[in-house]
Design a protein around this motif. Sequence first.
Motif, short mmCIF file in Angstrom:
data_model
loop_
_atom_site.label_atom_id
_atom_site.label_comp_id
_atom_site.label_asym_id
_atom_site.label_seq_id
_atom_site.Cartn_x
_atom_site.Cartn_y
_atom_site.Cartn_z
N GLY A 112 0.81 -1.21 0.00
CA GLY A 112 0.00 0.00 0.00
C GLY A 112 0.84 1.26 0.00
N SER A 113 1.99 1.19 -0.63
CA SER A 113 2.92 2.32 -0.65
C SER A 113 2.35 3.51 -1.42
N THR A 114 2.85 4.68 -1.11
CA THR A 114 2.39 5.91 -1.77
C THR A 114 2.83 5.96 -3.22
N ASN A 115 4.10 5.65 -3.49
CA ASN A 115 4.65 5.77 -4.85
C ASN A 115 4.68 4.46 -5.61
N GLY A 116 4.19 3.40 -5.03
CA GLY A 116 4.03 2.14 -5.75
C GLY A 116 5.28 1.31 -5.92
N THR A 117 5.03 0.08 -6.39
CA THR A 117 6.07 -0.90 -6.67
C THR A 117 5.84 -1.41 -8.09
N ALA A 118 6.92 -1.55 -8.85
CA ALA A 118 6.81 -2.05 -10.22
C ALA A 118 7.81 -3.19 -10.41
N VAL A 119 7.43 -4.14 -11.25
CA VAL A 119 8.32 -5.26 -11.62
C VAL A 119 8.54 -5.21 -13.11
N ASN A 120 9.80 -5.02 -13.51
CA ASN A 120 10.15 -4.91 -14.93
C ASN A 120 9.30 -3.85 -15.63
N GLY A 121 9.08 -2.73 -14.95
CA GLY A 121 8.32 -1.62 -15.52
C GLY A 121 6.81 -1.72 -15.39
N ARG A 122 6.32 -2.82 -14.89
CA ARG A 122 4.87 -3.01 -14.76
C ARG A 122 4.46 -2.78 -13.30
N ARG A 123 3.64 -1.76 -13.08
CA ARG A 123 3.26 -1.37 -11.72
C ARG A 123 2.28 -2.37 -11.11
N LEU A 124 2.54 -2.70 -9.84
CA LEU A 124 1.64 -3.58 -9.09
C LEU A 124 0.51 -2.74 -8.50
N THR A 125 -0.67 -3.31 -8.46
CA THR A 125 -1.76 -2.64 -7.76
C THR A 125 -1.56 -2.86 -6.26
N GLU A 126 -2.20 -2.03 -5.46
CA GLU A 126 -2.04 -2.11 -4.01
C GLU A 126 -2.36 -3.51 -3.51
N ARG A 127 -1.48 -4.03 -2.65
CA ARG A 127 -1.59 -5.34 -2.02
C ARG A 127 -1.51 -6.50 -3.02
#
Length: 153
Positions: A112-127
């Motif tokens: 649930g981060s503010t600036n998000g997490t991405a894997v190989n340029g693809r952003r994960l949705t929260e949780r």
Amino acid sequence: MSPIESQLFFARAVLLMLLYGFVAAAGILAWRELRAAQRAAPARAAEPPGARLIVLSGGASERPPGTALPLGTVASVGRDIDNEVVIQDPTVSGRHAVFSFREGAWWVEDLGSTNGTAVNGRRLTERAQALLRSGDVVQVGGVSLRLVAPTLP
């Protein structure tokens, strides 16, 4: 012995038996749980030796490119000092993401981060969780990390 004394003695004896029965039942349940946990423990996969995150771009953090950050079986990443991997960057949340090794594979989950997490340029949705392979690039805020896990394809 008067009738009242005998009734009190009987009541105390019943109460004592109930108390011992409760303690015995709790002990048996605890023993069963412990045995089940011990049987399940070997089924858990051990962490791959040498698994680590390599800093590709440290953003505004103190982590220069090339820094190796070792991973345990479960490793939280964030700005707070109680994380296993601490990254002091304003774009990284206090508890940003968690890396976990289970069933022979690495996973990352955004917390649930503010600036998000991405894997190989693809952003994960929260949780959301994403399966990782060795060499994948994970972006936490403004920091880029490469997963290096020698035993993974």
